[in-house]
Design a protein around this motif. Structure first.
Motif, short mmCIF file in Angstrom:
data_model
loop_
_atom_site.label_atom_id
_atom_site.label_comp_id
_atom_site.label_asym_id
_atom_site.label_seq_id
_atom_site.Cartn_x
_atom_site.Cartn_y
_atom_site.Cartn_z
N LEU A 68 0.73 -0.79 -0.29
CA LEU A 68 -0.06 -0.09 0.56
C LEU A 68 1.24 1.22 0.28
N PHE A 69 0.66 2.28 -0.75
CA PHE A 69 1.46 3.22 -0.42
C PHE A 69 0.28 4.76 -0.72
N LEU A 70 0.98 5.35 0.82
CA LEU A 70 0.14 6.69 0.46
C LEU A 70 0.59 7.25 0.85
N VAL A 71 0.64 8.78 0.37
CA VAL A 71 0.67 9.94 0.61
C VAL A 71 -0.03 10.74 1.81
N ASN A 72 0.70 11.60 2.83
CA ASN A 72 -0.17 12.55 4.14
C ASN A 72 0.05 14.02 3.97
N GLY A 73 -0.65 14.86 3.83
CA GLY A 73 -0.06 15.93 4.64
C GLY A 73 0.17 16.77 6.04
#
Length: 282
Positions: free
Chosen positions: A207-212
């Motif tokens: 699972l690839f994810l990006v947060n901010g």
């Protein structure tokens, strides 16, 4: 039930209708096709079509899907054609029932042609449609999602996963293609210090994810504004990636078919808009 809209209050009224429609749609091309090796623009389209385009998905058949949070609609465009073959929702009319959307954010399409829509900034649900665009089921409406912002499919587990952005978690549900009940909860990935999860994608069991940043966060932090690769079965982080100083406001991501490259769009209002390309396998 509708939740508090996170978009700028000056853009929409209290009923989530777009305020300024008299200026018409965006006059420029809004969908750009770029060579991933040279960054050269190959072609573009979409002028005079969209008001606030948000999500972009290319399905297994080469069709391009676009969500527009201003129009409250989802469009499916055949490859290289500028006119949609399918539209979901009524233009400028938000709603929470079976016939309307409210600021839809993303689309995920199965090989069967069934597709899912995360709906969205002011609805807290995921909708499943048949290949003909008929609504089949509503998923996750009772799970307390706040801004379901991004979708991805996990074929190995017959699952569709959603980035529940403001709750800082990823929720996964059965698609029902293997005979199980569509929308049956399968997994919840949270409590890993994920921050606000803006976008997700998968390759195999990764699972690839990006947060901010949080809405009140003024400074950059590599620990909270980054990309992660996680084991989707255990929920454990495997790889941390991103710019040296962290992202400022990432909004979407896509992973190359071989899982080697990750592309992230960033829309920080105080800096140039950009698309990053990361090689995370070196």
């Amino acid at each position: 039930m509708m939740t508090t809209c996170i978009l700028f209050s000056s853009t929409f009224d209290r009923s989530y209708r777009l305020k300024d429609t008299e200026q018409g749609p965006i006059p420029n091309d809004t969908v750009l096709v770029v060579d991933t090796k040279t960054s050269k623009l190959l072609y573009s389209w979409g002028a005079n079509r969209f008001y606030m385009p948000h999500g972009l998905t290319v399905d297994p058949f080469g069709n391009t899907w676009v969500t527009d949070v201003g129009l409250h609609q989802v469009f499916m465009f055949p490859s290289r054609l500028a006119n949609p073959d399918l539209m979901i929702g009524d233009p400028f009319i938000p709603g929470a029932g079976r016939n309307h959307l409210c600021q839809p954010s993303d689309v995920a399409v199965l090989k069967s042609g069934h597709f899912f829509v995360s709906d969205g900034y002011c609805n807290s649900r995921v909708l499943m449609f048949g290949p003909d665009g008929k609504l089949l089921s509503e998923i996750g409406a009772r799970d307390g999602m706040v801004v379901p912002h991004s979708l991805t499919l996990v074929p190995e587990h017959d699952a569709v996963c959603v980035a529940d952005r403001e709750n800082g978690r990823v929720l996964c549900y059965a698609t029902g293609m293997d005979g199980s009940e569509p929308g049956m909860p399968l997994a919840s990935i949270e409590n890993q210090g994920l921050g606000r999860v803006f976008a997700i994608d998968t390759r195999g069991k990764e699972l690839f994810l990006v947060n901010g940043p949080d809405l009140w966060q003024n400074s950059q932090s590599v620990s909270s504004n980054h990309g992660l690769v996680m084991d989707i079965e255990s929920g454990l982080p495997m790889t941390l990636w991103g710019p040296d100083k962290g992202f400022r406001l990432p909004h979407d991501l896509a992973v190359s078919p071989d899982g080697k490259y990750v592309y992230v769009s960033e829309i920080d209002l105080s800096a140039p808009k950009r698309v990053y390309k990361f090689n995370i396998r070196d």
